[in-house]
Design a protein around this motif. Structure first.
Motif, PDB file in Angstrom:
ATOM      1  N   ILE A 438       0.825  -1.209   0.000  1.00  0.00           N
ATOM      2  CA  ILE A 438       0.000   0.000   0.000  1.00  0.00           C
ATOM      3  C   ILE A 438       0.863   1.264   0.000  1.00  0.00           C
ATOM      4  CG2 ILE A 438      -1.998  -1.135   1.015  1.00  0.00           C
ATOM      5  CD1 ILE A 438      -1.290   0.015   3.714  1.00  0.00           C
ATOM      6  N   PHE A 439       2.065   1.197   0.567  1.00  0.00           N
ATOM      7  CA  PHE A 439       2.968   2.350   0.488  1.00  0.00           C
ATOM      8  C   PHE A 439       3.474   2.560  -0.936  1.00  0.00           C
ATOM      9  CE2 PHE A 439       3.034   2.655   5.061  1.00  0.00           C
ATOM     10  CZ  PHE A 439       3.457   3.950   5.319  1.00  0.00           C
ATOM     11  N   LEU A 440       3.748   1.484  -1.652  1.00  0.00           N
ATOM     12  CA  LEU A 440       4.165   1.607  -3.058  1.00  0.00           C
ATOM     13  C   LEU A 440       3.052   2.223  -3.907  1.00  0.00           C
ATOM     14  CD1 LEU A 440       6.047  -1.776  -3.520  1.00  0.00           C
ATOM     15  CD2 LEU A 440       7.054   0.500  -3.786  1.00  0.00           C
ATOM     16  N   ILE A 441       1.823   1.825  -3.632  1.00  0.00           N
ATOM     17  CA  ILE A 441       0.681   2.415  -4.346  1.00  0.00           C
ATOM     18  C   ILE A 441       0.596   3.912  -4.054  1.00  0.00           C
ATOM     19  CG2 ILE A 441      -1.836   2.455  -4.506  1.00  0.00           C
ATOM     20  CD1 ILE A 441      -1.768  -0.575  -3.939  1.00  0.00           C
ATOM     21  N   ARG A 442       0.816   4.287  -2.787  1.00  0.00           N
ATOM     22  CA  ARG A 442       0.769   5.699  -2.425  1.00  0.00           C
ATOM     23  C   ARG A 442       1.884   6.488  -3.103  1.00  0.00           C
ATOM     24  NH1 ARG A 442      -2.547   9.554  -1.932  1.00  0.00           N
ATOM     25  NH2 ARG A 442      -1.268  11.405  -1.639  1.00  0.00           N
ATOM     26  N   LEU A 443       3.090   5.917  -3.171  1.00  0.00           N
ATOM     27  CA  LEU A 443       4.210   6.603  -3.823  1.00  0.00           C
ATOM     28  C   LEU A 443       3.911   6.859  -5.289  1.00  0.00           C
ATOM     29  CD1 LEU A 443       7.119   7.687  -3.530  1.00  0.00           C
ATOM     30  CD2 LEU A 443       7.921   5.418  -4.238  1.00  0.00           C
ATOM     31  N   LYS A 444       3.322   5.862  -5.953  1.00  0.00           N
ATOM     32  CA  LYS A 444       2.972   6.023  -7.366  1.00  0.00           C
ATOM     33  C   LYS A 444       1.963   7.145  -7.545  1.00  0.00           C
ATOM     34  CE  LYS A 444       1.323   3.474 -11.402  1.00  0.00           C
ATOM     35  NZ  LYS A 444       0.846   2.161 -11.924  1.00  0.00           N
ATOM     36  N   LYS A 445       0.964   7.210  -6.671  1.00  0.00           N
ATOM     37  CA  LYS A 445      -0.049   8.259  -6.775  1.00  0.00           C
ATOM     38  C   LYS A 445       0.542   9.633  -6.465  1.00  0.00           C
ATOM     39  CE  LYS A 445      -4.205   5.515  -5.885  1.00  0.00           C
ATOM     40  NZ  LYS A 445      -5.413   5.348  -5.039  1.00  0.00           N
ATOM     41  N   THR A 446       1.470   9.685  -5.523  1.00  0.00           N
ATOM     42  CA  THR A 446       2.067  10.957  -5.132  1.00  0.00           C
ATOM     43  C   THR A 446       2.774  11.633  -6.293  1.00  0.00           C
ATOM     44  OG1 THR A 446       2.362  10.261  -2.834  1.00  0.00           O
ATOM     45  CG2 THR A 446       3.779  12.045  -3.603  1.00  0.00           C
ATOM     46  N   PHE A 447       3.481  10.841  -7.100  1.00  0.00           N
ATOM     47  CA  PHE A 447       4.265  11.417  -8.178  1.00  0.00           C
ATOM     48  C   PHE A 447       3.612  11.281  -9.550  1.00  0.00           C
ATOM     49  CE2 PHE A 447       7.513  10.800  -4.892  1.00  0.00           C
ATOM     50  CZ  PHE A 447       8.094  12.060  -4.898  1.00  0.00           C
ATOM     51  N   SER A 448       2.382  10.737  -9.599  1.00  0.00           N
ATOM     52  CA  SER A 448       1.730  10.566 -10.899  1.00  0.00           C
ATOM     53  C   SER A 448       1.464  11.903 -11.572  1.00  0.00           C
ATOM     54  CB  SER A 448       0.424   9.791 -10.740  1.00  0.00           C
ATOM     55  OG  SER A 448      -0.482  10.493  -9.898  1.00  0.00           O
ATOM     56  N   LYS A 449       1.219  12.946 -10.772  1.00  0.00           N
ATOM     57  CA  LYS A 449       0.940  14.258 -11.346  1.00  0.00           C
ATOM     58  C   LYS A 449       2.173  14.881 -11.995  1.00  0.00           C
ATOM     59  CE  LYS A 449       1.736  16.495  -6.874  1.00  0.00           C
ATOM     60  NZ  LYS A 449       1.117  17.312  -5.806  1.00  0.00           N
ATOM     61  N   ASP A 450       3.368  14.342 -11.658  1.00  0.00           N
ATOM     62  CA  ASP A 450       4.602  14.860 -12.258  1.00  0.00           C
ATOM     63  C   ASP A 450       5.042  14.069 -13.475  1.00  0.00           C
ATOM     64  OD1 ASP A 450       4.712  16.674 -10.144  1.00  0.00           O
ATOM     65  OD2 ASP A 450       5.847  15.274  -8.897  1.00  0.00           O
ATOM     66  N   SER A 451       4.234  13.049 -13.855  1.00  0.00           N
ATOM     67  CA  SER A 451       4.669  12.122 -14.900  1.00  0.00           C
ATOM     68  C   SER A 451       4.879  12.796 -16.237  1.00  0.00           C
ATOM     69  CB  SER A 451       3.656  10.982 -15.053  1.00  0.00           C
ATOM     70  OG  SER A 451       2.378  11.501 -15.384  1.00  0.00           O
ATOM     71  N   GLY A 452       4.150  13.885 -16.466  1.00  0.00           N
ATOM     72  CA  GLY A 452       4.291  14.554 -17.760  1.00  0.00           C
ATOM     73  C   GLY A 452       5.346  15.630 -17.773  1.00  0.00           C
ATOM     74  N   MET A 453       5.993  15.870 -16.646  1.00  0.00           N
ATOM     75  CA  MET A 453       6.967  16.937 -16.577  1.00  0.00           C
ATOM     76  C   MET A 453       8.302  16.510 -17.159  1.00  0.00           C
ATOM     77  SD  MET A 453       6.156  18.522 -12.815  1.00  0.00           S
ATOM     78  CE  MET A 453       7.223  19.918 -13.126  1.00  0.00           C
ATOM     79  N   LYS A 454       9.019  17.441 -17.654  1.00  0.00           N
ATOM     80  CA  LYS A 454      10.324  17.168 -18.247  1.00  0.00           C
ATOM     81  C   LYS A 454      11.327  16.779 -17.176  1.00  0.00           C
ATOM     82  CE  LYS A 454      13.952  19.371 -20.992  1.00  0.00           C
ATOM     83  NZ  LYS A 454      14.396  20.617 -21.653  1.00  0.00           N
ATOM     84  N   THR A 455      12.067  15.740 -17.420  1.00  0.00           N
ATOM     85  CA  THR A 455      13.089  15.320 -16.480  1.00  0.00           C
ATOM     86  C   THR A 455      14.326  16.175 -16.667  1.00  0.00           C
ATOM     87  OG1 THR A 455      13.892  13.681 -18.029  1.00  0.00           O
ATOM     88  CG2 THR A 455      12.272  12.957 -16.422  1.00  0.00           C
ATOM     89  N   ASN A 456      15.237  16.086 -15.700  1.00  0.00           N
ATOM     90  CA  ASN A 456      16.390  16.972 -15.709  1.00  0.00           C
ATOM     91  C   ASN A 456      17.645  16.216 -15.360  1.00  0.00           C
ATOM     92  OD1 ASN A 456      17.830  19.324 -15.874  1.00  0.00           O
ATOM     93  ND2 ASN A 456      17.350  20.007 -13.785  1.00  0.00           N
ATOM     94  N   THR A 457      17.996  15.276 -16.195  1.00  0.00           N
ATOM     95  CA  THR A 457      19.224  14.515 -16.003  1.00  0.00           C
ATOM     96  C   THR A 457      20.071  14.601 -17.249  1.00  0.00           C
ATOM     97  OG1 THR A 457      18.102  12.536 -16.743  1.00  0.00           O
ATOM     98  CG2 THR A 457      18.204  12.903 -14.384  1.00  0.00           C
ATOM     99  N   MET A 458      21.286  14.227 -17.095  1.00  0.00           N
ATOM    100  CA  MET A 458      22.212  14.259 -18.223  1.00  0.00           C
ATOM    101  C   MET A 458      22.106  12.989 -19.029  1.00  0.00           C
ATOM    102  SD  MET A 458      25.476  15.971 -16.297  1.00  0.00           S
ATOM    103  CE  MET A 458      26.491  15.838 -17.751  1.00  0.00           C
TER     104      MET A 458
END
Length: 458
Positions: A438-458
């Motif tokens: 259930i914590f893994l499910i919560r983590l996925k939901k927490t960051f789902s809203k950022d899924s469309g954002m541009k990442t910032n790695t090299m």
């Protein structure tokens, strides 16, 4: 050559510079490594107390085991005051805001006030708690003494937690780990003095740990107040309505989470206490031995709170998601290795803690059951640190309440009747795997809203 120590990598994070996958992993390991050592040292202190007191016999071991869950509950219920300000400090440092100094002072005075108040209340209740827990008459006196001394030391225990969390929020995980290791050596020295030289028995174990905590807390607090580049400064707290409100929003759910967890340990102990002194001692020793194995999870959780907190303060929302999942994967991998090690080394761990064959054999059996829960337990621990870094302490409290009180306690009460301690630990295994899911499910939901954002790695 580019400097890749912890301070420089955190500075890159705050300045908005790109962090490659390799550098992200390096930062996680640089922060979590010392944090693991710090957590390990605290657990070793528990092993020292248990082992040295256990050498006095099964009753001495059971007297500590009976109230160990109560000490966790008391300590845990007070830690919200620490997290309420340490999370804000990490975010302020990430934002390059000098208000981190004032926030740390506010936390200091609140922690000391709570420690004095709850410690006094605990001392007054210490004669009654072992009775409420259903302890046998032969261990009630020693249990009362051990609990009373712990409550006497509570202001210093919380001061130590405050100093460790503040330094970690600033990215300094090395110094707390070194001092906690020194505290272990002091614990051995003081325990030997009080238990065997002064012949104080179980109460001597409590005095030894108390004095070691005093030494550690005073040294680390001095470093926070006068040495750390992010936190040194005026001793005046400069309370503001915003910081108090934010500390309440973060700290209250964190304390409730710890109360939920700690009270469940008390209830679990109450269930086990009906099984006799052998089961009480085996349960206590097994929990202490198991705690060695989930130190990697807590180390990664500490690293997560620092990284995610500073990412939040610096506005690095892009980096938060990447680092959150990376820390989670590293933590689960480490905890999987710990579970394997615990399964193999269970006889040696129990052999170090007790010379009583019946206690050792029962402890080995339950430890090997628990080994299969370590990976998912690790996930829940690390994700709690991630959410805390974001300032979210509400959901960990809710998920722990659902998992522990709706799954573990009912199952333990049900299975302990036909299977004894073996059945109670089967219930714990089932619950920890459910909690991780259930914590893994919560983590996925927490960051789902950022899924469309541009990442910032090299």
């Amino acid at each position: 050559m580019k400097n890749t120590n912890t301070a420089s990598l955190l500075a890159d994070l705050r300045e908005g510079r790109n962090l490659s996958t390799q550098v992200q992993s390096q930062l996680i390991l640089l922060l979590s490594g010392p944090a693991i050592l710090a957590q390990l040292s605290v657990t070793i202190m528990q092993l020292i107390d248990a082992g040295m007191a256990g050498s006095l016999g099964a009753d001495a071991a059971a007297s500590i085991g009976l109230v160990s869950s109560s000490t966790w509950l008391i300590h845990g219920s007070c830690t919200g005051a620490v997290y309420g300000f340490s999370v804000q400090c990490a975010q302020a440092i990430g934002a390059k805001d000098k208000n981190a100094v004032c926030l740390s002072r506010q936390g200091l005075y609140l922690v000391l006030a709570i420690g004095l108040l709850i410690g006094l209340l605990g001392i007054l209740l210490s004669p009654y708690i072992p009775v409420w827990l259903g302890g046998e008459s032969s261990i009630l006196s020693d249990s009362t003494k051990y609990l009373a001394v712990f409550c006497l030391s509570l202001p210093f225990v919380l001061l130590n937690s405050w100093a460790v969390q503040m330094l970690q929020s600033a990215g300094n995980t090395r110094l707390p780990s070194l001092i906690q290791i020194v505290m272990c050596f002091l614990d051995v020295l003081f325990n030997y003095l009080f238990i065997f030289i002064m012949d104080l028995g179980v109460m001597g174990a409590a005095f030894g740990t108390c004095l070691a905590e005093v030494c550690s807390s005073l040294f680390l607090s001095y470093h926070v107040l006068f040495k750390d580049p992010f936190l040194k400064g005026s001793l005046k707290p400069h309370y503001t309505r915003t910081s108090i409100r934010r500390a309440w929003q973060i700290g209250l759910p964190a304390s409730i989470e710890q109360i939920i967890t700690g009270s469940s340990y008390v209830m679990f102990t109450r269930i086990v206490s009906s099984l006799g002194s052998i089961s009480i001692a085996a349960n206590s020793f097994a929990i202490t031995a198991e705690s060695l194995c989930y130190m990697p999870g807590y180390g990664c959780a500490a690293a997560a709170s620092v990284i995610i907190g500073q990412c939040s303060g610096a506005g690095r929302i892009d980096l938060q998601k990447q680092m959150a999942w990376r820390i989670c994967r590293i933590g689960v991998f480490m905890m999987t290795l710990s579970g394997v090690a615990m399964f193999i080394l269970a006889p040696y761990l129990m052999g170090m803690l007790t010379p009583v064959p019946e206690i050792a054999q029962l402890g080995i059996q339950v430890l090997r059951i628990e080994a299969f829960a370590e990976p998912m337990y690790g996930a829940s621990i690390v994700i709690t640190g991630i959410l805390r870094g974001k300032g979210d302490t509400f959901w960990p409290a809710i998920l722990n309440l659902l998992s522990i009180w709706c799954v573990r306690i009912p199952l333990a009460a049900l299975l302990s009747v036909p299977l004894g301690l073996f059945g109670a630990w089967i219930a714990m295994n089932i619950e920890l795997n459910f909690r991780g899911l259930i914590f893994l499910i919560r983590l996925k939901k927490t960051f789902s809203k950022d899924s469309g954002m541009k990442t910032n790695t090299m």
